[in-house]
Design an enzyme around this catalytic site. Structure first.
Site, PDB file in Angstrom:
ATOM      1  CE  LYS A  71      49.655  35.731  66.878  1.00 21.02           C
ATOM      2  NZ  LYS A  71      50.437  36.935  67.142  1.00 21.02           N
ATOM      3  CG  ASP A 107      51.139  39.688  70.600  1.00 17.44           C
ATOM      4  OD1 ASP A 107      51.945  38.985  71.227  1.00 17.44           O
ATOM      5  OD2 ASP A 107      50.736  39.416  69.459  1.00 17.44           O
ATOM      6  N   GLY A 133      49.947  46.188  60.896  1.00 19.75           N
ATOM      7  CA  GLY A 133      49.522  44.791  60.906  1.00 19.75           C
ATOM      8  C   GLY A 133      49.048  44.362  62.290  1.00 19.75           C
ATOM      9  NE  ARG A 156      49.310  47.385  51.818  1.00 18.26           N
ATOM     10  CZ  ARG A 156      48.602  46.270  51.942  1.00 18.26           C
ATOM     11  NH1 ARG A 156      47.497  46.105  51.249  1.00 18.26           N
ATOM     12  NH2 ARG A 156      48.978  45.337  52.785  1.00 18.26           N
ATOM     13  N   GLY A 250      62.593  43.535  71.503  1.00 11.11           N
ATOM     14  CA  GLY A 250      61.424  42.708  71.172  1.00 11.11           C
ATOM     15  C   GLY A 250      61.365  41.420  71.975  1.00 11.11           C
TER      16      GLY A 250
HETATM   17  P1  NAP Z   1      51.942  41.661  59.947  1.00  9.17           P
HETATM   18  O1  NAP Z   1      50.579  41.499  60.495  1.00  9.17           O
HETATM   19  O2  NAP Z   1      52.335  40.924  58.713  1.00  9.17           O
HETATM   20  O3  NAP Z   1      52.182  43.240  59.716  1.00  9.17           O
HETATM   21  C1  NAP Z   1      53.428  43.729  59.251  1.00  9.17           C
HETATM   22  C2  NAP Z   1      53.314  45.223  58.980  1.00  9.17           C
HETATM   23  O4  NAP Z   1      54.598  45.660  58.549  1.00  9.17           O
HETATM   24  C3  NAP Z   1      52.338  45.580  57.865  1.00  9.17           C
HETATM   25  O5  NAP Z   1      51.787  46.857  58.134  1.00  9.17           O
HETATM   26  C4  NAP Z   1      53.248  45.640  56.640  1.00  9.17           C
HETATM   27  O6  NAP Z   1      52.767  46.467  55.615  1.00  9.17           O
HETATM   28  C5  NAP Z   1      54.477  46.269  57.248  1.00  9.17           C
HETATM   29  N1  NAP Z   1      55.676  45.996  56.463  1.00  9.17           N
HETATM   30  C6  NAP Z   1      56.138  44.808  56.057  1.00  9.17           C
HETATM   31  N2  NAP Z   1      57.296  44.957  55.377  1.00  9.17           N
HETATM   32  C7  NAP Z   1      57.542  46.290  55.343  1.00  9.17           C
HETATM   33  C8  NAP Z   1      58.566  47.095  54.758  1.00  9.17           C
HETATM   34  N3  NAP Z   1      59.588  46.549  54.091  1.00  9.17           N
HETATM   35  N4  NAP Z   1      58.503  48.441  54.922  1.00  9.17           N
HETATM   36  C9  NAP Z   1      57.479  49.017  55.609  1.00  9.17           C
HETATM   37  N5  NAP Z   1      56.469  48.302  56.183  1.00  9.17           N
HETATM   38  C10 NAP Z   1      56.506  46.964  56.042  1.00  9.17           C
HETATM   39  O7  NAP Z   1      53.040  41.246  61.032  1.00  9.17           O
HETATM   40  P2  NAP Z   1      52.927  41.437  62.629  1.00  9.17           P
HETATM   41  O8  NAP Z   1      52.369  40.217  63.229  1.00  9.17           O
HETATM   42  O9  NAP Z   1      52.278  42.741  62.884  1.00  9.17           O
HETATM   43  O10 NAP Z   1      54.480  41.465  63.052  1.00  9.17           O
HETATM   44  C11 NAP Z   1      55.312  42.568  62.754  1.00  9.17           C
HETATM   45  C12 NAP Z   1      56.692  42.334  63.377  1.00  9.17           C
HETATM   46  O11 NAP Z   1      56.580  42.273  64.797  1.00  9.17           O
HETATM   47  C13 NAP Z   1      57.340  40.994  62.964  1.00  9.17           C
HETATM   48  O12 NAP Z   1      58.698  41.192  62.809  1.00  9.17           O
HETATM   49  C14 NAP Z   1      57.085  40.083  64.142  1.00  9.17           C
HETATM   50  O13 NAP Z   1      58.074  39.086  64.285  1.00  9.17           O
HETATM   51  C15 NAP Z   1      57.167  41.092  65.287  1.00  9.17           C
HETATM   52  N6  NAP Z   1      56.404  40.646  66.463  1.00  9.17           N
HETATM   53  C16 NAP Z   1      57.099  40.521  67.627  1.00  9.17           C
HETATM   54  C17 NAP Z   1      56.427  40.146  68.772  1.00  9.17           C
HETATM   55  C18 NAP Z   1      57.191  40.045  70.055  1.00  9.17           C
HETATM   56  O14 NAP Z   1      56.679  39.432  71.009  1.00  9.17           O
HETATM   57  N7  NAP Z   1      58.360  40.632  70.145  1.00  9.17           N
HETATM   58  C19 NAP Z   1      55.049  39.867  68.726  1.00  9.17           C
HETATM   59  C20 NAP Z   1      54.376  40.022  67.508  1.00  9.17           C
HETATM   60  C21 NAP Z   1      55.067  40.416  66.379  1.00  9.17           C
HETATM   61  P3  NAP Z   1      51.815  45.872  54.458  1.00  9.17           P
HETATM   62  O15 NAP Z   1      50.469  45.667  55.099  1.00  9.17           O
HETATM   63  O16 NAP Z   1      51.828  46.931  53.425  1.00  9.17           O
HETATM   64  O17 NAP Z   1      52.435  44.577  54.015  1.00  9.17           O
END
Ligand code: NAP
Length: 287
Positions: A71, A107, A133, A156, A250
């Site tokens: 991406k 998104d 993220g 963080r 979601g």
């Molecule tokens: P990402 O870029 O990896 O970001 C994840 C974020 O969550 C980061 O800030 C991370 O913190 C934090 N995190 C991870 N584990 C954690 C924990 N145990 N406690 C607290 N914070 C935590 O992922 P993303 O693309 O943003 O996706 C996030 C979620 O949204 C995923 O579950 C994904 O499947 C979902 N999503 C859904 C859709 C939809 O269409 N429904 C679209 C996009 C994403 P750190 O930086 O400290 O690791």
């Protein structure tokens, strides 16, 4: 669906790609609309990304979705990037307009449509986003012009403050602040917000028993939106529903972000119900 020499091609690229639900969703829309199109999934390892993008142009592929891990890196190979995607710093949709590849990010728009579908009126809302993220960035930049305040909570603190600064820079009239995820801070922010959004993977399969909030942190008048779509109803949504909160799934965001991409490729608003039904079947088949 009959494929001929005239059939137009849409696709998703990612690595890995075999679990993507996009082919099922988009082919369901194509079938419902009886269009001469087909949507394929291509596994593109990181070293092959530039070639894959050149291939989209060379083969006249009409449009593509881009997923993990491409991406961000894909942006350097595109001809134009939509300002919202530029702000977010990631592209999930490519539209081929007469050989010019335009990158966008659907998104946040998908999330906004999912919220509107559930009659969530964003105007003037005080919202909390957990996570800093890619998804949090997409929602933060897209929702900022609509709401009055955004609090970003991240484990963080530095990341949440950076994202808050970035959003604020592009949306001066919105109050945006970043915080850590210390329980005392989450409690205070969540208790006073109108909409809580989980943009972390907490609660996602196979960790369904996890929840980003404690039971007594939510108020019944708070709307709760969990971006996690596997499982369909996370522990967070179950908890929120039990105390009377309005909830947003979601999966609806997943369907709407796909629908926005589909419309940008075809000019046609696809049937949401067909796409959602296909996504539900695909999700069920994953079990
Ligand atoms: P990402 O870029 O990896 O970001 C994840 C974020 O969550 C980061 O800030 C991370 O913190 C934090 N995190 C991870 N584990 C954690 C924990 N145990 N406690 C607290 N914070 C935590 O992922 P993303 O693309 O943003 O996706 C996030 C979620 O949204 C995923 O579950 C994904 O499947 C979902 N999503 C859904 C859709 C939809 O269409 N429904 C679209 C996009 C994403 P750190 O930086 O400290 O690791």
């Amino acid at each position: 669906m009959v494929i001929s020499a005239r059939t137009g091609v849409l696709c998703v690229i990612g690595n890995p790609i075999e679990h993507s639900m996009s082919p099922k969703m988009h082919n369901a829309a194509i079938t419902a609309l009886d269009l001469d199109l087909v949507y394929m999934a291509f596994n593109v390892p990181p070293g092959r990304l530039e070639g894959a993008i050149a291939g989209i142009k060379a083969l006249g592929i009409i449009g593509a979705n881009v997923t993990i891990p491409h991406k961000i890196n894909v942006m350097q190979y595109l001809d134009e990037i939509h300002p919202l995607a530029r702000n977010i710093g990631a592209v999930n949709t490519i539209t081929n307009v007469d050989g010019v590849l335009l990158g966008s990010n659907t998104d946040g728009l998908g999330a906004m449509k999912a919220l509107k579908e559930c009659n969530v009126e964003l105007d003037g809302m005080n919202i909390v986003i957990a996570g800093a993220g890619g998804a949090a960035r997409a929602l933060g930049f897209t929702l900022a012009p609509e709401v009055s305040r955004i609090s970003i909570l991240a484990r963080r603190e530095r990341k949440s403050k950076q994202l808050a600064r970035d959003i604020k820079m592009a949306n001066d009239s919105t109050d945006v602040e970043g915080f850590s995820m210390a329980p005392s801070i989450i409690t205070r922010q969540v208790r006073s917000c109108d909409l809580f959004i989980n943009a972390t993977p907490v609660g996602m399969h196979p960790n369904e028993s996890e929840c980003i909030l404690e039971n007594d942190w939510l108020q019944p008048n708070t709307c709760v939106f969990d971006l996690v779509y596997n499982p369909l109803e996370t522990k967070l949504l179950e908890m929120a529903k039990a105390i009377g909160c309005k909830i947003v799934h979601g999966l609806d965001m997943l369907v709407y972000q796909g629908a926005v991409a589909f419309e940008s490729w075809t000019g046609i608003c696809p049937p949401i119900s067909s796409m959602k039904q296909a996504a539900l079947v695909a999700l069920d088949n994953r079990k």
